[in-house]
Motif scaffolding. Sequence first.
Motif, PDB file in Angstrom:
ATOM      1  N   SER A  95       0.867  -1.186   0.000  1.00 40.59           N
ATOM      2  CA  SER A  95       0.000   0.000   0.000  1.00 40.59           C
ATOM      3  C   SER A  95       0.900   1.232   0.000  1.00 40.59           C
ATOM      4  O   SER A  95       2.123   1.115   0.208  1.00 40.59           O
ATOM      5  N   GLY A  96       0.284   2.386  -0.194  1.00 40.47           N
ATOM      6  CA  GLY A  96       1.060   3.632  -0.109  1.00 40.47           C
ATOM      7  C   GLY A  96       1.655   3.796   1.278  1.00 40.47           C
ATOM      8  O   GLY A  96       2.821   4.181   1.427  1.00 40.47           O
ATOM      9  N   MET A  97       0.873   3.500   2.309  1.00 37.35           N
ATOM     10  CA  MET A  97       1.393   3.612   3.681  1.00 37.35           C
ATOM     11  C   MET A  97       2.514   2.608   3.919  1.00 37.35           C
ATOM     12  O   MET A  97       3.446   2.879   4.678  1.00 37.35           O
ATOM     13  N   ILE A 100       5.457   4.395   2.554  1.00 35.19           N
ATOM     14  CA  ILE A 100       5.857   5.527   3.403  1.00 35.19           C
ATOM     15  C   ILE A 100       6.543   5.018   4.673  1.00 35.19           C
ATOM     16  O   ILE A 100       7.623   5.486   5.062  1.00 35.19           O
ATOM     17  N   GLU A 164       4.848  16.983   0.345  1.00 27.80           N
ATOM     18  CA  GLU A 164       3.863  16.651  -0.677  1.00 27.80           C
ATOM     19  C   GLU A 164       3.619  17.928  -1.453  1.00 27.80           C
ATOM     20  O   GLU A 164       3.505  18.991  -0.841  1.00 27.80           O
ATOM     21  N   THR A 168      -1.970  18.001   0.640  1.00 26.71           N
ATOM     22  CA  THR A 168      -3.289  17.400   0.853  1.00 26.71           C
ATOM     23  C   THR A 168      -4.297  18.487   1.258  1.00 26.71           C
ATOM     24  O   THR A 168      -3.975  19.366   2.049  1.00 26.71           O
ATOM     25  N   THR A 195       1.899  11.257  -5.281  1.00 27.70           N
ATOM     26  CA  THR A 195       0.691  10.534  -5.695  1.00 27.70           C
ATOM     27  C   THR A 195      -0.256  11.401  -6.529  1.00 27.70           C
ATOM     28  O   THR A 195      -0.817  10.947  -7.527  1.00 27.70           O
ATOM     29  N   SER A 215       1.297   6.267  -3.748  1.00 25.59           N
ATOM     30  CA  SER A 215       0.228   5.329  -3.464  1.00 25.59           C
ATOM     31  C   SER A 215      -0.307   4.948  -4.843  1.00 25.59           C
ATOM     32  O   SER A 215      -1.003   5.742  -5.483  1.00 25.59           O
ATOM     33  N   LYS A 218      -4.082   4.880  -6.142  1.00 25.42           N
ATOM     34  CA  LYS A 218      -4.818   6.005  -6.729  1.00 25.42           C
ATOM     35  C   LYS A 218      -4.686   5.970  -8.257  1.00 25.42           C
ATOM     36  O   LYS A 218      -5.065   4.989  -8.864  1.00 25.42           O
ATOM     37  N   ALA A 228      -1.626  -0.495  -3.391  1.00 24.03           N
ATOM     38  CA  ALA A 228      -0.213  -0.697  -3.723  1.00 24.03           C
ATOM     39  C   ALA A 228       0.554   0.584  -3.462  1.00 24.03           C
ATOM     40  O   ALA A 228      -0.020   1.681  -3.464  1.00 24.03           O
TER      41      ALA A 228
HETATM   42  C1  LIG Z   1      -1.377  11.654  -0.689  1.00 16.89           C
HETATM   43  C2  LIG Z   1      -1.524  10.246  -0.198  1.00 16.89           C
HETATM   44  N1  LIG Z   1      -0.420   9.530   0.064  1.00 16.89           N
HETATM   45  C3  LIG Z   1      -0.487   8.272   0.521  1.00 16.89           C
HETATM   46  C4  LIG Z   1      -1.700   7.662   0.744  1.00 16.89           C
HETATM   47  C5  LIG Z   1      -1.736   6.268   1.315  1.00 16.89           C
HETATM   48  O1  LIG Z   1      -1.911   5.343   0.323  1.00 16.89           O
HETATM   49  P1  LIG Z   1      -2.590   3.895   0.592  1.00 16.89           P
HETATM   50  O2  LIG Z   1      -4.013   4.146   0.906  1.00 16.89           O
HETATM   51  O3  LIG Z   1      -2.341   3.179  -0.685  1.00 16.89           O
HETATM   52  O4  LIG Z   1      -1.866   3.289   1.750  1.00 16.89           O
HETATM   53  C6  LIG Z   1      -2.877   8.351   0.460  1.00 16.89           C
HETATM   54  C7  LIG Z   1      -4.193   7.695   0.660  1.00 16.89           C
HETATM   55  O5  LIG Z   1      -5.237   8.299   0.540  1.00 16.89           O
HETATM   56  C8  LIG Z   1      -2.789   9.683   0.000  1.00 16.89           C
HETATM   57  O6  LIG Z   1      -3.891  10.420  -0.228  1.00 16.89           O
END
Ligand SMILES: Cc1ncc(COP(=O)(O)O)c(C=O)c1O
Length: 403
Positions: A95-97, A100, A164, A168, A195, A215, A218, A228
């Motif tokens: 996942s994105g997290m 990170i 970022e 966000t 992302t 991430s 998206k 992913a």
């Molecule tokens: C800017 C950004 N980075 C990272 C993530 C995390 O990604 P994931 O949900 O794939 O873990 C998100 C999720 O919404 C996001 O908006």
Amino acid sequence: MKTIESIFKINEFRDADIMACSGLNEEHGKNFGAVSAPLVKTSLFVQHDYQTYCDDMQHEAERYIYSRGLNPTTELLEKKLAALERGEACKAFASGMGAISAILFALLKNGDHVIIVNNVYGPTVTLIKQMHERFNIEYDIVISGNPDDIKEKIKPNTRMIYTESPGTMTMRLVDLSKISAIAKQNNIITVIDNTWATPLFQKPISLGFDIVIHSCTKYIGGHSDLTAGAVIGSNKYINEIRDFSHQLLGAVLAPDSAWLVIRGLRTLPIRMKQHQENVIQVLNYLKSRDDIENICHPLMGSEEQLSLLATQMYGVSGLFSFELKHGSFEKVRTFIDACKIFKPGCSWGGYESLIISPNRGYNEKAIVQDGMAPGLIRVSVGQEAPEILINDLNNAFNTINEI
Ligand SMILES: Cc1ncc(COP(=O)(O)O)c(C=O)c1O
């Protein structure tokens, strides 16, 4: 609003990007001529004999031994993402997290200091706060993104700048070249979550950044059917991340999902073009309304923001926010429920248009204290025809104006 062609400089990466997204650089001959990338759905690779196994174990990172280490399908995706971001290497995560946390755990140690720049995705900030409490990682937040404010926060133990751009919710851009230059002068690693822009619309490594995360849940995956993440950078950093976080923390991407992301990449250029065209039309419609306060999208920024957009980006995507005038939870809920095409949902970057608000009623006071308007709404403009989307929003405005 200026036309897209008049804002962005020529995208010198375009042809190579289209190549990297496509199947043109894949070795079809090795797979019976199959045009679709092979899905190697296995956890384990057995060897001819024990000596081969012993030799392979000495080169674990480059050989197919066990899919938590290397899998051909995931590896193909990693090569494509590295090429798209102009990095030397990439590792993919579940996942994105996952991506990170892999960076933060691999590159920070007890006593290091991180500067968080701009409005960064909430769970990332929460993770850094948790690392502060549990592992003595220090941090400062520089919301303004202003290079002088960043310089002021640099300490002898500053190891990383994490940002970022756009940020966000606020969608504010920060000057990536200036930030990477400051970091280089001070021997600090720069990390950016790219992302929103995707590698097609922003190339942070070419602006001096060390590490890019995505991430892929998206836009890159693009169909709301997987989670992913990916980390891209120089061999030096990616090897550190691979050896520590990928191998040992183990949140690796499964080959099935890697295959879906590869399929998503095939259409990334046309999908992003459509998201961009749709969002321009939706923004033009919203701009004409006098019942909204503020539209947060890079195309709606100040002259200074527009000039940053022109110097460091090649396009815009479809996630943005706006404020309903005299907003309240009731108004936000009525508006969202009146939308029939935009569905309430917290992710973004897929086919379908989505709508949410940070205002969930029970937290109205808290979001106002955090500087957000109670009528703030976030939309992800999808792939549906723009007139259908505008009509949907128009109906929702009519509904709240009847109250
Ligand atoms: C800017 C950004 N980075 C990272 C993530 C995390 O990604 P994931 O949900 O794939 O873990 C998100 C999720 O919404 C996001 O908006």
